[in-house]
Design a protein around this motif. Sequence first.
Motif, PDB file in Angstrom:
ATOM      1  N   ALA A 178     -17.717  15.337  23.919  1.00 51.19           N
ATOM      2  CA  ALA A 178     -18.636  16.199  24.659  1.00 51.19           C
ATOM      3  C   ALA A 178     -19.832  15.434  25.206  1.00 51.19           C
ATOM      4  CB  ALA A 178     -19.106  17.346  23.774  1.00 51.19           C
ATOM      5  N   GLU A 179     -20.140  14.277  24.610  1.00 53.55           N
ATOM      6  CA  GLU A 179     -21.264  13.473  25.099  1.00 53.55           C
ATOM      7  C   GLU A 179     -20.980  12.842  26.464  1.00 53.55           C
ATOM      8  OE1 GLU A 179     -22.017  10.657  22.061  1.00 53.55           O
ATOM      9  OE2 GLU A 179     -23.006  12.080  20.694  1.00 53.55           O
ATOM     10  N   ARG A 190      -7.626  24.110  20.977  1.00 53.49           N
ATOM     11  CA  ARG A 190      -9.014  24.270  20.548  1.00 53.49           C
ATOM     12  C   ARG A 190      -9.993  23.527  21.453  1.00 53.49           C
ATOM     13  NH1 ARG A 190     -12.073  21.187  16.880  1.00 53.49           N
ATOM     14  NH2 ARG A 190     -13.821  22.330  15.948  1.00 53.49           N
ATOM     15  N   PHE A 191      -9.547  22.467  22.127  1.00 61.28           N
ATOM     16  CA  PHE A 191     -10.450  21.660  22.951  1.00 61.28           C
ATOM     17  C   PHE A 191     -11.095  22.490  24.062  1.00 61.28           C
ATOM     18  CE2 PHE A 191      -7.035  18.769  21.446  1.00 61.28           C
ATOM     19  CZ  PHE A 191      -7.804  17.983  20.601  1.00 61.28           C
ATOM     20  N   ALA A 192     -10.370  23.476  24.567  1.00 60.47           N
ATOM     21  CA  ALA A 192     -10.895  24.289  25.667  1.00 60.47           C
ATOM     22  C   ALA A 192     -12.168  25.030  25.265  1.00 60.47           C
ATOM     23  CB  ALA A 192      -9.834  25.278  26.135  1.00 60.47           C
ATOM     24  N   ALA A 193     -12.320  25.330  23.968  1.00 56.86           N
ATOM     25  CA  ALA A 193     -13.504  26.051  23.502  1.00 56.86           C
ATOM     26  C   ALA A 193     -14.775  25.229  23.693  1.00 56.86           C
ATOM     27  CB  ALA A 193     -13.340  26.426  22.025  1.00 56.86           C
ATOM     28  N   PHE A 194     -14.631  23.919  23.861  1.00 57.53           N
ATOM     29  CA  PHE A 194     -15.794  23.036  24.016  1.00 57.53           C
ATOM     30  C   PHE A 194     -15.871  22.455  25.430  1.00 57.53           C
ATOM     31  CE2 PHE A 194     -14.371  23.034  19.628  1.00 57.53           C
ATOM     32  CZ  PHE A 194     -15.534  23.368  18.960  1.00 57.53           C
ATOM     33  N   GLY A 195     -15.118  23.044  26.357  1.00 58.07           N
ATOM     34  CA  GLY A 195     -15.161  22.597  27.742  1.00 58.07           C
ATOM     35  C   GLY A 195     -14.446  21.295  27.997  1.00 58.07           C
TER      36      GLY A 195
END
Length: 456
Positions: free
Chosen positions: A200-201, A219-224
């Motif tokens: 995410a950084e 699950r990755f989609a939940a964090f964009g």
Amino acid sequence: MLALFISFGRHFSLVYDIFFNLFPYFDKFRVPHMILILVQFNVAIFAAFGMDFILKTKEIKMPKWFLPMIVPFALFFVVLIFGGNNLERFVSSYFAAPRTSDPAQIQMINAMRWDLWTKDAWTMLFFSGSFFVLCWLVFQSKITSKVFASAVIGLAIFDLLVVDNKIINPDRSSGRGSQLISKRFVREFYRPDPIVNYLAEDKSDFRIYPAGQLFGESRFAAFGLESIGGYHPAKLKVYNDLLINTQNAGVFPVLKMLNAKYLLVPDAQQIAHPELSLVKKGSLRLSRGEMPTAVYRLDNYLPRAWFIKDLKVAKKENIWQKITDPSFDPRDEAFIYDPIDFKVNTLGKITSFVKSIHKISLSTESTEDQFLVLSEIFYPKKWIAYVDGNPVTTLQVNGLLRGVRIPKGSHTVEFIYDKTSFNRGLLISILCTLVSLGLITIGLKRQTKNEVFQSN
């Protein structure tokens, strides 16, 4: 009744096949039994009409159809009492074969199915019998219509509570799990972990490639984080074909053209490859627990959009072989299906790139005509390309991506999702809602006038 018959799908093909083969767009429905919502809606409407009739009728006589209607339920009750093993064998013959070869498990699953079937059958007879008793009482003037209505509403609420309890708190012997997810599970699921935090950084436009057993993780989609993998029940065919024919896109030329910057490897496996650099090790939280994971950066990854030097023509049946060839470099060349006149000596520049859900905008500069490749799925029916506001033809590149010709000079290139059909449907829905509300209002006014007229 028609919707009910259609919901059986292949189990009642006489009706379903007619609609599937002859009616436009009917074959686009993924699950036939979803049409049961029409049955449920209409049953509720008809029930309301029936209840309204009973409440407004002062003297209710027993209709001729009442006793014949009871006969099938009475016969079913007798069969359920005396059917025994014969009934069980007959019903069990329609059970789908369990997905196991273990005889003990097959016997246990079928016994569980039979137990659920008999319990539901007795529950259905209880509610049906209670309703018929209430009808007989109101027809014989043993109870008032208001008492009848209250009792029927009470039965309906009790039925809903029984069904809801089976969904929320199913019995352990049923083999079903609760369909609800605890708040604690949701909090844990969306709580970042070292791997997610690292990815995410990076604020650039990139995709990740979850390798091995991580490929289906959503699950990755939940964090964009945009993933080449993940799960969705409905995929575009062109993308599904890519996954089937390229080992889930797990070859370097395909990874590059899909804008994959990071590879996530489960169990922190060591990979020695000249184009990969280990950048992070840590724990990745999954829906089924945590897993040690290694993150590798693809050193020669491609951006979301780029200009290419050479265009080659390939046949559709050979495209997957072409793009999985180790010698294929998507940075310099691209494959299209129809030849076009293109030649370039000096590549242009993409000076800006902005994307949102329904629009992608680029600014380009070049001294000669260029060919732009955009690493997004080719879908010309809805994604329309524009150069300086003028629509242009989108070409299918490398079997999956989008490509457009860009004239020399400075230009603004846009890919805009066409929402015309959605807006048209929204307008029709709004108009139908307004018409329905208008008809209801007119009906209520007429009913009020009739009641005032009768009272006078």
